[in-house]
Design a protein around this motif. Structure first.
Motif, short mmCIF file in Angstrom:
data_model
loop_
_atom_site.label_atom_id
_atom_site.label_comp_id
_atom_site.label_asym_id
_atom_site.label_seq_id
_atom_site.Cartn_x
_atom_site.Cartn_y
_atom_site.Cartn_z
N UNK A 70 64.41 31.52 33.42
CA UNK A 70 63.30 32.62 33.69
C UNK A 70 61.92 32.26 34.38
N UNK A 71 61.76 30.97 34.74
CA UNK A 71 60.73 30.48 35.37
C UNK A 71 59.50 30.24 34.40
N UNK A 72 59.91 30.12 32.91
CA UNK A 72 58.74 29.93 31.98
C UNK A 72 58.36 28.50 31.74
N UNK A 73 58.18 27.92 32.72
CA UNK A 73 57.90 26.40 32.85
C UNK A 73 56.82 26.01 33.94
N UNK A 74 55.88 25.28 33.57
CA UNK A 74 54.93 25.00 34.72
C UNK A 74 53.78 26.19 34.25
N UNK A 75 53.67 26.48 35.51
CA UNK A 75 52.48 28.01 35.61
C UNK A 75 53.19 29.06 35.18
N UNK A 76 54.39 29.27 34.86
CA UNK A 76 55.05 30.27 34.42
C UNK A 76 54.53 30.78 33.16
N UNK A 77 53.90 29.92 32.42
CA UNK A 77 53.22 30.21 30.96
C UNK A 77 51.96 29.50 31.18
N UNK A 78 50.94 30.33 30.79
CA UNK A 78 49.46 30.05 31.07
C UNK A 78 48.50 30.56 29.95
N UNK A 79 47.54 30.02 29.80
CA UNK A 79 46.53 30.39 29.04
C UNK A 79 45.61 31.79 29.55
N UNK A 80 45.25 32.58 29.04
CA UNK A 80 44.59 33.96 29.17
C UNK A 80 43.05 33.28 29.52
N UNK A 81 42.65 33.74 30.50
CA UNK A 81 41.13 33.49 30.80
C UNK A 81 40.44 34.94 31.42
N UNK A 82 39.10 35.03 30.94
CA UNK A 82 38.47 36.10 31.58
C UNK A 82 38.00 35.88 33.03
N UNK A 83 38.22 36.86 33.87
CA UNK A 83 37.95 36.43 35.26
C UNK A 83 37.41 37.79 35.78
N UNK A 84 37.13 37.66 37.28
CA UNK A 84 36.51 39.09 37.75
C UNK A 84 37.78 39.60 38.67
N UNK A 85 38.35 40.84 38.20
CA UNK A 85 39.04 41.64 39.12
C UNK A 85 38.75 42.46 40.04
N UNK A 86 39.20 42.45 41.20
CA UNK A 86 38.76 43.26 42.34
C UNK A 86 39.86 44.49 42.56
N UNK A 87 39.48 45.56 42.27
CA UNK A 87 40.47 46.94 42.50
C UNK A 87 40.28 46.65 43.96
N UNK A 88 41.38 47.08 44.52
CA UNK A 88 41.52 47.03 46.20
C UNK A 88 42.38 48.14 46.52
N UNK A 89 42.17 48.24 48.03
CA UNK A 89 43.24 49.01 48.74
C UNK A 89 43.96 48.31 49.60
N UNK A 90 45.15 48.73 49.74
CA UNK A 90 46.02 47.89 50.89
C UNK A 90 46.17 48.81 52.38
N UNK A 91 45.99 48.19 53.25
CA UNK A 91 46.06 48.94 54.60
C UNK A 91 47.19 48.17 55.56
N UNK A 92 47.56 48.82 56.47
CA UNK A 92 48.56 47.74 57.52
C UNK A 92 47.66 47.22 58.43
N UNK A 93 48.06 46.04 59.07
CA UNK A 93 47.37 45.37 59.82
C UNK A 93 48.25 44.37 60.86
N UNK A 94 47.83 43.92 61.82
CA UNK A 94 48.45 43.08 62.73
C UNK A 94 47.64 41.98 63.34
N UNK A 95 48.12 40.78 63.62
CA UNK A 95 47.38 39.93 64.01
C UNK A 95 47.25 39.75 65.44
N UNK A 96 45.83 39.76 66.01
CA UNK A 96 45.61 40.05 67.25
C UNK A 96 44.65 38.72 67.74
#
Length: 495
Positions: free
Chosen positions: A90-116
């Motif tokens: 199940x991948x529950x080794x290493x970083x598959x299991x971690x402690x909960x930490x308070x962090x800043x969440x960024x609510x975001x939008x997703x838009x299409x893009x292309x490398x130019x």
């Protein structure tokens, strides 16, 4: 005479009664305290998991994974025991299991893009400043070259340049003659053999030639010759017959010595190395437009170099997102690029800066273009014979991707990956590590998108709790299967 007992005022009755009760409890403490203490400990043990942990969260026996675990109060319906093999599956080794930490969440939008490409920076065109014939080409199409590397050799047939050099050499010869004649007349004039006027006329003629040389030197510089090359012509009295063109710097600028021959001792392309590419970005000869023996006119392009060290990502935001996009640019919020990988997963490239927003809305698509800086990196180097090298950049113009643009930020939030939360109907669950078990805990989800989940900090989970960061859906199905219920393959899966 009758004696009377004094009456105690009512306001002192309750304080006196409390003192008597406390004193009695203290005297009889050995009788009732053990029973009360046992009941309190039992109640606490039934309501915390796992029991047997001290105040620092450590077990009474750190070497026994089952020590301190209260199996009597264990709810098999909401707890899952996993073997070491199951954890790895199940991948529950290493970083598959971690402690909960308070962090800043960024609510975001997703838009299409292309490398130019970066306009005016990525492409550098190499053109000949003079008319001539291509005699040698020192680079192949697609080859990586460093700045100031020799690219082309041209035999000059530029009439203006030939005439300017000829006139310059002729004037130098005439000046030498005048200088010798003046030296001779000075000796004769001293003895009275010639008039002083004759000497002055020669000196005036010498001054005119010097002035003419200044003009001719400037004309040669306008043709592209450097100061060193002009002095070289003056010393050797030989015309420059070959033009050697060198690659410019990575930013497209050229030094004084890039135009003509004898300015560089180098005669071939310098080898390219992965280490030097970090400090000195590599150029690639994207297009080769001429061949040996071809006659070219002044200003004709010979090839195109490209510098992919830094590109742009062109995002396309909808009209309703313009205000949020402007706010993100104003607050300097970082953008995340999402590239599709071969395994179907998206590779995240976080921390990108918004360069600028376009000034117009596209009339056809009704979208606003904005541009994000994308630093590039070399991934592969292929060395062939004669130090010919080809390099591969990680990002290339034309690649399709998505941009995740922050539009709102929430501080001190519990943020988990989308795979860390399972859903069943109106309920959301996370799985907290508890010894060799994972306990399912219901949580309140404040917000979720296709990447992250924001869990309410309402006391159900605390910073420092260890939870599974993935495979919550699989563990939820395993619990339902253990309970004997039919397993819904879509249960807990977020579409």
């Amino acid at each position: 005479m009758n004696s009377r007992i004094p009456k105690i005022p009512m306001k002192y009755v309750w304080p006196v009664t409390m003192i008597v009760v406390i004193a009695g409890a203290a005297v009889t403490r050995e009788r009732w305290w053990p029973t009360l203490n046992s009941w309190v400990q039992s109640t606490v043990a039934d309501n915390r998991a796992p029991a047997g942990l001290d105040e620092h969260g450590e077990g009474e026996d750190a070497h026994d994974p089952h020590a301190g675990y209260d199996h009597a109060g264990h709810d098999e319906a909401t707890s899952l025991e996993l073997s070491d093999q199951a954890r790895r599956n199940l991948g529950l080794t290493g970083d598959g299991v971690a402690e909960i930490q308070l962090t800043t969440f960024s609510k975001s939008i997703t838009v299409p893009a292309v490398v130019v490409e970066q306009p005016g920076r990525t492409r550098i065109q190499v053109a000949t400043p003079m008319t001539g014939v291509i005699t040698n080409i020192h680079a192949a199409a697609g080859e990586a070259v460093e700045p100031n590397s020799l690219l082309f050799e041209i035999r000059l047939t530029h009439e203006d340049l030939v005439r300017s050099q000829t006139e310059f050499v002729t004037t130098l010869g005439e000046l030498d003659i005048e200088n010798r004649e003046i030296a001779r007349l000075q000796d004769v004039a001293t003895s009275g053999g010639v008039a002083r006027k004759t000497l002055l006329e020669r000196q005036y003629a010498r001054d005119k030639l010097k002035s003419l040389l200044v003009v001719q030197q400037e004309a040669l510089r306008l043709h592209g010759l450097s100061e060193t090359q002009v002095q070289q012509i003056a010393q050797t009295r030989r015309l420059l017959r070959e033009l050697k063109l060198y690659s410019p710097n990575a930013d497209g600028t050229t030094s004084k010595e890039l135009k003509l021959s004898r300015a560089f001792e180098q005669t071939a392309i310098r080898p390219v190395s992965m280490e030097s590419a970090v400090a000195d970005p590599q150029l690639i000869l994207r297009e080769l437009l001429v061949h040996r023996g071809e006659a070219v006119d002044a200003g004709e392009p010979l090839g195109t170099l490209v510098n992919y060290a830094e590109l742009y990502v062109e995002g396309m935001a909808f009209e309703q997102d313009i205000a949020q996009l402007s706010n993100a640019s104003r607050n300097d919020w970082k953008v995340t690029a999402l590239f599709d990988e071969a395994d179907g997963k998206a590779k995240e490239v976080p921390g990108l800066d918004i360069a600028y927003l376009d000034t117009e809305i596209d009339r056809t698509s009704r979208t606003l273009k904005f541009f994000v800086r994308l630093p590039n990196e070399l991934t592969h180097e292929n060395k062939q014979q004669n130090d010919v090298r080809f390099v591969n950049w990680r990002y290339r113009p034309g690649q399709r991707l998505q941009l995740r643009v922050p539009v709102e930020q929430w501080e001190d939030q519990i943020v988990l990956p989308i795979d860390a939360v399972a859903r069943e109907g109106a309920e959301y669950f996370v799985f907290q590590e508890n010894g060799d078990h994972f306990d399912r805990l219901p949580v309140h989800v404040k917000y979720r998108d296709q990447f992250s989940v924001v869990v309410a900090n309402d006391g159900q989970l605390f910073p420092g709790d260890v939870v599974a960061m993935k495979s919550a859906h699989q563990m939820q199905m395993a619990l339902k299967n253990m309970a004997g219920g039919g397993v819904d393959p879509h249960a807990g899966h977020n579409h």
